[in-house]
Design a protein around this motif. Structure first.
Motif, PDB file in Angstrom:
ATOM      1  N   ALA A  52       0.827  -1.213   0.000  1.00 50.63           N
ATOM      2  CA  ALA A  52       0.000   0.000   0.000  1.00 50.63           C
ATOM      3  C   ALA A  52       0.857   1.258   0.000  1.00 50.63           C
ATOM      4  O   ALA A  52       0.564   2.221  -0.717  1.00 50.63           O
ATOM      5  CB  ALA A  52      -0.922  -0.013   1.224  1.00 50.63           C
ATOM      6  N   PHE A  56      -0.162   3.301  -3.485  1.00 49.93           N
ATOM      7  CA  PHE A  56      -1.114   4.406  -3.408  1.00 49.93           C
ATOM      8  C   PHE A  56      -0.527   5.746  -3.833  1.00 49.93           C
ATOM      9  O   PHE A  56      -1.144   6.465  -4.617  1.00 49.93           O
ATOM     10  CB  PHE A  56      -1.755   4.487  -2.028  1.00 49.93           C
ATOM     11  N   ILE A  59      -0.228   5.724  -7.625  1.00 50.69           N
ATOM     12  CA  ILE A  59      -1.500   5.858  -8.329  1.00 50.69           C
ATOM     13  C   ILE A  59      -1.901   7.327  -8.413  1.00 50.69           C
ATOM     14  O   ILE A  59      -2.311   7.823  -9.462  1.00 50.69           O
ATOM     15  CB  ILE A  59      -2.606   5.044  -7.625  1.00 50.69           C
ATOM     16  N   THR A  70      -6.656  10.475  -7.713  1.00 52.22           N
ATOM     17  CA  THR A  70      -7.432  10.232  -6.497  1.00 52.22           C
ATOM     18  C   THR A  70      -8.814   9.685  -6.814  1.00 52.22           C
ATOM     19  O   THR A  70      -9.286   8.751  -6.167  1.00 52.22           O
ATOM     20  CB  THR A  70      -7.548  11.533  -5.673  1.00 52.22           C
ATOM     21  N   LEU A  73      -8.443   6.128  -7.970  1.00 52.01           N
ATOM     22  CA  LEU A  73      -8.204   5.267  -6.807  1.00 52.01           C
ATOM     23  C   LEU A  73      -9.509   4.977  -6.079  1.00 52.01           C
ATOM     24  O   LEU A  73      -9.792   3.826  -5.730  1.00 52.01           O
ATOM     25  CB  LEU A  73      -7.201   5.923  -5.865  1.00 52.01           C
ATOM     26  N   VAL A  77     -11.203   1.310  -5.641  1.00 49.75           N
ATOM     27  CA  VAL A  77     -11.535   0.734  -4.329  1.00 49.75           C
ATOM     28  C   VAL A  77     -13.016   0.385  -4.263  1.00 49.75           C
ATOM     29  O   VAL A  77     -13.397  -0.686  -3.784  1.00 49.75           O
ATOM     30  CB  VAL A  77     -11.134   1.714  -3.203  1.00 49.75           C
TER      31      VAL A  77
END
Length: 104
Positions: A52, A56, A59, A70, A73, A77
Motif C-alpha cells: 500500500a 497508493f 496511483i 485520487t 483510486l 476501491v
C-alpha cells in the motif's frame, strides 16, 4: 577508473550488502517458532502495508492531475469492494483516469 565510477560501485556493493543482510539475519537469528500473537499479527500485515505504501502514492501521482489519480483510486476501491474482477477494476480505473485527464 575515476572517482565517480568507484563511488557508484561502492553504492551498489553497500546496497547489495544491506539487502542480503535484511534477508539472511531473520533466518539466522530467529530459529524458534514465533508464538507471540502481537508479533505474528504484525508480521502478517507487513506485506500488505508495504504494498500500500508503494502503490497508493504512485496511483495518485501517475497522472498530470492528482485529482484524476485520487478519483481513479476511489473508483477502483469502490469497484473492488463490490466484488468486480481485477481486470474490470483496472479498466474502470483507466477509464476514470482518461475521463478526468480530458476534463481537467
Amino acid at each position: 577508473m575515476n572517482v565517480s565510477q568507484t563511488g557508484i560501485y561502492l553504492y551498489i556493493l553497500v546496497a547489495a550488502g544491506v539487502s542480503f543482510l535484511l534477508r539472511v539475519l531473520p533466518m539466522t537469528l530467529i530459529r524458534k517458532k514465533i508464538t507471540n500473537k502481537f508479533f505474528k499479527s504484525f508480521l502478517y500485515y507487513v506485506p500488505y502495508v508495504t504494498l500500500a505504501i508503494m502503490v497508493f502514492p504512485a496511483i495518485i501521482n501517475a497522472t498530470d492531475s492528482w485529482i484524476a489519480g485520487t478519483v481513479a483510486l476511489a473508483a477502483g476501491v469502490a469497484s473492488a469492494w463490490f466484488g468486480l474482477k481485477m481486470i474490470s477494476v483496472a479498466v474502470i480505473c483507466c477509464l476514470v483516469t482518461f475521463a478526468f485527464e480530458f476534463l481537467f
